[in-house]
Write a protein that holds these residues in place. Sequence first.
Motif, PDB file in Angstrom:
ATOM      1  N   MET A 195       0.809  -1.158  -0.074  1.00 13.92           N
ATOM      2  CA  MET A 195      -0.014  -0.016   0.078  1.00 13.92           C
ATOM      3  C   MET A 195       0.897   1.552   0.009  1.00 13.92           C
ATOM      4  SD  MET A 195      -3.013  -0.839  -0.299  1.00 13.92           S
ATOM      5  CE  MET A 195      -3.492   0.818  -0.372  1.00 13.92           C
TER       6      MET A 195
ATOM      7  N   GLY B 103       0.646  -1.123   8.742  1.00 18.27           N
ATOM      8  CA  GLY B 103      -0.075  -0.133   9.381  1.00 18.27           C
ATOM      9  C   GLY B 103      -0.294   1.065   8.447  1.00 18.27           C
ATOM     10  N   CYS B 137      -6.582  -2.787   2.077  1.00 15.65           N
ATOM     11  CA  CYS B 137      -5.542  -3.250   2.913  1.00 15.65           C
ATOM     12  C   CYS B 137      -4.783  -4.222   2.020  1.00 15.65           C
ATOM     13  CB  CYS B 137      -5.915  -3.620   4.142  1.00 15.65           C
ATOM     14  SG  CYS B 137      -4.710  -4.157   5.238  1.00 15.65           S
ATOM     15  N   ARG B 138      -3.353  -4.378   1.979  1.00 18.65           N
ATOM     16  CA  ARG B 138      -2.666  -5.424   1.272  1.00 18.65           C
ATOM     17  C   ARG B 138      -2.475  -6.318   2.397  1.00 18.65           C
ATOM     18  NH1 ARG B 138      -3.180  -7.638  -3.526  1.00 18.65           N
ATOM     19  NH2 ARG B 138      -1.004  -7.767  -4.796  1.00 18.65           N
ATOM     20  N   THR B 140      -3.655  -7.561   5.831  1.00 19.29           N
ATOM     21  CA  THR B 140      -4.270  -8.279   6.882  1.00 19.29           C
ATOM     22  C   THR B 140      -5.505  -9.193   6.218  1.00 19.29           C
ATOM     23  OG1 THR B 140      -6.070  -6.736   6.961  1.00 19.29           O
ATOM     24  CG2 THR B 140      -4.208  -6.377   8.450  1.00 19.29           C
TER      25      THR B 140
HETATM   26  S1  FES Z   1      -1.786  -3.218   7.243  1.00 19.82           S
HETATM   27 FE1  FES Z   1      -0.514  -2.929   5.564  1.00 19.82          FE
HETATM   28  S2  FES Z   1      -1.949  -2.405   4.205  1.00 19.82           S
HETATM   29 FE2  FES Z   1      -3.143  -2.552   5.624  1.00 19.82          FE
END
Ligand code: FES
Lengths: 773, 160
Positions: A195, B103, B137-138, B140
């Motif tokens: 992300m 996070g 989110c990548r 969880t």
């Molecule tokens: S915790 Fe890493 S993208 Fe959601």
Amino acid sequence: MATATNRMLGHLGDSVERLEDPPLVTGKGRFVGDINFPDQLHMRIVRSDHAHGKIKSVDTSAAEAVPGVVAVWTTTDIDDVPPIDFREGSDPTLALFRQYALARELVRYVGDPVAAVFAEDPYTAEDAAELVTINIEPLPVLINADDDPQDFKGKATTEAAVVEQGYGDIDETFASAYKVVEVDVKVSRHTGVPMECRGAIGRYDEARDVLEMYGAAKVPHRNRDTLCRMLNRPASGMHLFEGHTGGGFGIRGELYPEDVLVCVAAMRLRRPVKWIEDRQEHLMAANHSRQQRHIIRAAVAEDGEVVGLDDELYLDQGGYIRTHGTRVANMTTGTLPGPYRFPVYRSICHFRLTNKTPAATYRSPGRCESTFVRERLMDAVAVAMDMDPIAVRRRNLISLEEMPYGRALDVLGDSVEHDPGDYAGLLDQGLAQIGWDDLQKQLAERRANGEMVGAGISMFFEKSGLGPSDGAKIFIDNSGFIEVVTGGASIGQGFETAMAQIAAEDLGTDYRRIRVVHGQTNRIDYGVGAHASRATVLTGTAVSLTAQAVRAKALDMAAELLQTTADTLTITDGVVHSKDNPTGPSLTLGEIAEALMPTSKLLGGREPYLKGEEWFHIDHQTYPYGHHIAVVKVDPDTGGVEIEKYFIAYDIGRSINPMMIEGQLVGGLAQGVGGALFEEFTYSEAGDPQAVTFADYLMPTLKETPDPEILLTEDFPSIRTPLGIKGAGEAGITGAAGAIASAIDNAIGIPGAVTETPVSPQRLKKILSEHGK
Amino acid sequence: MSDKKDITLTVNGRDHNVAVDPRWTLADVIRDHCGQTGTHLGCEHGICGACTVLVDDTPVRSCLMFGVQADGKKIRTVEGLANGDEYHPLQKAFMENHALQCGYCTPGFLMLATGILEAQPDISDDDLNEVLSSNLCRCTGYANIIKAVRAARDEMKAAS
Ligand code: FES
Ligand code: FES
């Protein structure tokens, strides 16, 4: 421990909350975009919009004239900087195919960096970059790795390497086989897509002659070594720093052109240089992965035993060979047999360049691809032999009695030797837990009522803990505060928490009293970083050994001070006391550290300080194992696939923190679902990338992601590590595509229908219409 | 540049007077000119939701709004969620339920969930899923994010 007055938290096997979380939920994280230095410049890369061509000229004058632009570089400005070298050291056979930080003579994919603009602010840099004009003479574009190779710079062809592995007599085995079953299977091009996009800041401290790079991840020490080689610097004058990292997945943290550029620019422009990637760049410039086509045959005996496996594959490496060299080819050919015996085996990988973004590793590299291919083949064998898919697998699994099971295969320089494990036993447990037989009945009934529902399975073995070694340091100061210094890396997997739990176990403290350092090359000389599910296995074991040594030192000093022997003492919550008399005379770890100060009169002949440094050496990787089961429902009108139920069984050996392991499995599965059903980098015939935004590169949201049921067993601790731990980072993704494909076949009632991922609605509708459904 | 415009943003209760370029996004202004780097950028084209903040209590993708458009508005970011040392129920629930790994997406999810739970304290599980599926989110796989937000919803309801 039961006698402790305060409950200590965070020992091995406890699902404690993570040490990483408080800053991350309060917005105090320090990701690379959040770091700034006074007087910094901003870099913007000008990228090729041609997939293949000769660079005739690059005109930077208009960009240079923009107020606020400090410099614009092309490759001639850095002609003394060599191409980016391989992570594990130079390799003359592949050297020709490496990428320069800025393209030299040729561009080889859309996104290839051609020029770099340095300006006072990012907006100016971006505006000026638009003014750089690149004149390219187009060359023929090669899109498919299974098309004929082309010339490469007049010195070679685009078939950069052929990687072959195997054992036994293939021809003889196939000639005498009862049946030969063949499938032709493709895995699409997709990748990690964290992300947080990439970023890097170069900073040169002229006063000390130290070059620094911020934004490092995954393998900071390895990248420091490569940068030292490339820029001819001593290791003491080159430091990499890892901050918070917004996801890694194998693709982030390799040494990329942009990392080299910010370092070189910081030295030559004498100002810090910051580069932050945008998403469009990321999707065409950061490593892609996975794309392979396998033509694979099984020689099958009358009872369903696969007596030989013969595989030929085409790996689409993209425009250049990056830091990994041929590692994905090696891992694919080295792990393809998976959990099965396969007495005779050959795999030939055509490792070929194309005119697309360079490819490398993505979470579970080689295993994800080979597991999909192998499990598709096992399903095909079941059909050809008219056997139950579970029965065929059972017939071929390596049995517990045969363990440890060695094969004449190489995975990253390590000969494959399966850890003891009961593959069939875990399969039994898994099938029982999910109620496989009942499930089959229910699904058959629903199919009879017209629903397209089905179940599928995929079995795999994973690899983790690649050696040869790692070290760790622990220092306890005279306040009793504990610092664990590692060369590991934290990419979101809970590394700090896991290391703190391991150290806490032997140091007899609460894990929250431990600070874990990682990814800082100035704090420790060596580090393996975080890749190949290495961190917990290797670094964790080094931390454990170091904690034991420090414990021994603490008890030895305490024994003298308390006038007893070390074996009568233990540590509870940071206090050393008698095992038999917890409330008797005691010393805190801080007091013991004080007694061990260099100037302490009590030091005696001991080395100063309450500290230690130990190394762990591993002979073979560990090989955890498991299986995935998917239950899907297909909508024949839309071609959509709904995952109704998902199940993962996995033997971890020993858990440090089960909550985090499950988190890894569930998160890995989400990526596996993405690769199986949605994610794909497609290209036009001219080599234009067609998925450069999140509108085209589709990642699963909460709606498409199943919440799997997980069976996590600790039945077979690894024999390779004293703690018995095996890695957990990749098992959630490895089996996903195989299980989902198998379930789709079952749902639509067309055996072997799925031969390609992702099974997008378009692909599935095409399959259905071809079969008149 | 000469065409800068003076605006006032109230970020987490503190006024920031900033001379902004009209093309600066709200996310850039919050991050680079108000010093609040907890708001993250994942795509800058309105899809991932990592940049979600509350503008006058409504969740907004701050990469899609210009700084000038937020002149005079009340902005809340992840830095303003805790009350001193006391975590917001959502922050607590995210930690307890392991709803974050790297996070990076977390501030966006926290602000989206804050906005929605404040507006609809009784929101159903299904509706919550609907809302939360707008962010990516990548790491969880989402399951723990859902658990955390549901837990916070229940706790906030019980406390009110
Ligand atoms: S915790 Fe890493 S993208 Fe959601
Ligand atoms: S950064 Fe705003 S939606 Fe992705």
